[in-house]
Design an enzyme around this catalytic site. Structure first.
Site, PDB file in Angstrom:
ATOM      1  N   SER A  11      44.949  40.922  38.108  1.00 11.01           N
ATOM      2  CA  SER A  11      43.517  41.111  37.875  1.00 11.01           C
ATOM      3  C   SER A  11      42.746  39.812  37.751  1.00 11.01           C
ATOM      4  CB  SER A  11      43.291  41.934  36.599  1.00 11.01           C
ATOM      5  OG  SER A  11      43.887  43.191  36.710  1.00 11.01           O
ATOM      6  N   THR A  12      43.365  38.753  37.243  1.00  8.74           N
ATOM      7  CA  THR A  12      42.627  37.539  36.939  1.00  8.74           C
ATOM      8  C   THR A  12      43.076  36.391  37.819  1.00  8.74           C
ATOM      9  OG1 THR A  12      44.191  36.776  35.261  1.00  8.74           O
ATOM     10  CG2 THR A  12      42.446  38.258  34.536  1.00  8.74           C
TER      11      THR A  12
END
Length: 558
Positions: A11-12
């Site tokens: 996600s990051t």
């Protein structure tokens, strides 16, 4: 043998840059496939992309391949359903597409039966993943808002013209702020200058002309690409350049703008002074297709978009005769809808009305005595801004003295042999704070170094004469640019002409001439108010003016 595709996601950007999670997911899925005797046909990975959206390049490519007629694989392996999607609606929608194509979705860490209870548990798990993602996003958003309130930059790519530097270190977190990237900042200044003043050979440029100009000179954005008009428009509208960046303006999920009270103002180094930035916004607004027909912006007719018939309030249009030998400004309502559309239609020779308006502005508005009070008001405003800058500078210097004392005390602790990791960390934090304060002091000192305009009577006389000459005999592009600046509306009747304009624009024009910007024109707020004299003129409202010009001597067109 079952053919499988692997899908991994983080996600990051921090996880993606670390390159830990994706290799770990892939290796576990490969071992799982090998234990089942399945053949791995392909792998797809999305790095630094949220599972709450389906706008993921590799995810979309995987789905297209899965439902294609070739059908290269029979199932998709994921580490967990949360890697596949964190949005229940998206998850169900894409699972139906895969099911219709005969492609199975398998989580290697979550086993579900193929009966009704298994499907229910799959949906419950997906719903829990969505809820967990929303909670995480809420906490992340809260921390980012607080970070912005403290004046720090939140992780995203800085605007063109800026770069980030580490202002403080708190544990493992590097708190960053914006600083000017010199080469990019010069391009930003050039873009604003061309939009307001042009390149010295014409009046102010439009966005398309600016794109052509800077691209032909081999200026490039930070990706090495040419500038598109859409990029230039965003640059011209970006408030960050005038010293204030707003965080939390839009919802990242919907893209809709949040209420103004939810915006977080973050101080940024100034690339474009606030007055110039505001002038650009006024011109952008005036030239917006929603407010002004694009043909009026590019139209070479001097009073295009300004002149209106006082009888009906509709615009004036050009009417020609005898193979363009005769040219008239005439009431558009009468011309297009017939005589009954206007009670008092007007029709005046183009050259006569143009000259009447230009002479009035040249001789009556740019009169030295009339401008002195206007300029004094503008100078007072500039002085108040410098007073605020002096106060800010004093505050920053007090903060600098405090930080210097703290640094001296920490150095004394270390010199006495009382070294400790916390003392060393505190010293580094204080040194970073000092560096940041010195940057801000530099910005304020540069603001104070800018000269406050002062005009002698002789200078004012010369400036007014130069502007009058430009209005009377200058190139059409310059004359039209001056009118766009000075005139908001020209109401024409059979007996008089009413002209409205902007006092800020007048001041900006005068100061430009003092700076030696030949023919340059600043567009600003359209609310000038001329000074009253023995020939009192009626004033329609606070901040705006009405200049009445009798035209009984004009020969009217039939």
């Amino acid at each position: 043998m079952k053919r499988v595709a692997l899908y991994a996601r983080v996600s990051t950007k921090r996880q993606a840059d670390g390159d830990i999670s994706i290799p770990d997911q892939l290796s576990q899925m490969e071992r799982y496939a090998a234990s089942k005797g399945w053949e791995v046909i392909a792998s797809y990975t999305d790095r630094g992309v949220s599972g709450r959206t389906d706008n993921r390049p590799e995810f979309q490519r995987m789905v297209r391949d899965a439902i294609s007629p070739e059908q290269p694989f029979d199932c998709i392996l994921v580490h967990s359903l949360s890697r596949y999607s964190r949005d229940l609606a998206d998850s169900l929608s894409y699972e139906k597409k895969l099911e219709a194509a005969g492609v199975e979705l398998i989580s290697i860490t979550q086993e579900f039966s193929n009966d009704g209870s298994g499907n229910l548990m799959r949906k419950v798990t997906s719903l829990f993943d969505e809820h967990n993602s929303l909670e995480t996003a809420k906490h992340v958003s809260r921390s980012m808002v607080e970070n912005a309130r403290q004046g720090f930059w939140n992780g995203s790519q800085p605007p063109f013209g800026y770069r980030t530097f580490t202002a403080e270190v708190r544990g493992a977190k590097h708190k960053k702020k914006l600083e000017i990237e010199p080469k990019e900042a010069e391009i930003v200044k050039l873009i604003f200058r061309l939009y307001l003043h042009g390149d010295g050979t014409s009046g102010p440029m439009g966005i398309k002309k600016i794109a052509d100009t800077i691209n032909s000179k081999s200026y490039r954005n930070r990706n090495g690409n040419k500038f598109y008009t859409s990029v230039l428009e965003k640059i011209l509208k970006r408030e960050t350049y005038s010293g204030t960046h707003y965080f939390n303006k839009k919802c990242s999920k919907t893209g809709k703008q949040r209420p103004r009270e939810e915006w977080i103002a973050v101080e940024a180094p100034v690339i474009i002074d606030p007055e110039t930035f505001q002038a650009v916004q006024m011109r952008l607004s005036a030239n917006s297709p929603k407010k002004r027909n694009p043909r009026q912006v590019s139209n070479k007719l001097l009073l295009s978009g300004k002149g209106v018939c006082s009888g009906c309030g509709q615009g004036l249009m050009l009417m020609t005769g005898k193979n363009n030998q005769y040219r008239y400004y005439t009431c558009a309502s009468k011309k297009l809808k017939g005589k009954s559309a206007c009670n008092a239609p007007v029709s005046l020779p183009e050259a006569t009305l143009d000259q009447l308006v230009l002479d009035a502005i040249s001789e009556q508005i740019f009169d030295p005595e009339r401008l002195r009070a206007l300029i004094k008001e503008t100078l007072d405003l500039s002085g108040s801004r410098q007073d605020q800058a002096r106060q800010d500078l004093k505050r920053l210097k007090r903060e600098l003295r405090t930080v210097d004392k703290e640094i001296d005390n920490l150095i004394s602790f270390i010199a006495e042999g009382r070294q400790h990791s916390s003392v060393e960390k505190a010293l580094k934090d204080r040194e970073l704070s000092k560096e940041n304060i010195l940057r801000l002091i530099g910005i304020k000192e540069r603001e104070l170094s800018l000269p406050v305009h002062r005009l002698t009577n002789g200078q004012l006389d010369k400036i007014c004469a130069a502007i009058q000459e430009t209005l009377k005999n200058g190139p059409t592009a310059f004359r039209k640019a001056y009118l766009d600046l000075l005139v908001d509306r020209i109401e024409v009747s059979a007996s008089e002409v009413r002209i409205r304009g902007s006092k800020q624009a007048l001041a900006a024009t005068v100061f430009d001439e003092k700076e030696g910007k030949k023919g340059s024109v600043l567009i600003s707020d359209r609310k000038w108010r001329t000074q009253e004299d023995s020939n009192l003129w009626p004033l329609p409202s606070e901040g705006s003016a009405l200049l009445l010009l009798p035209i009984q001597h004009l020969k009217m067109s039939q």
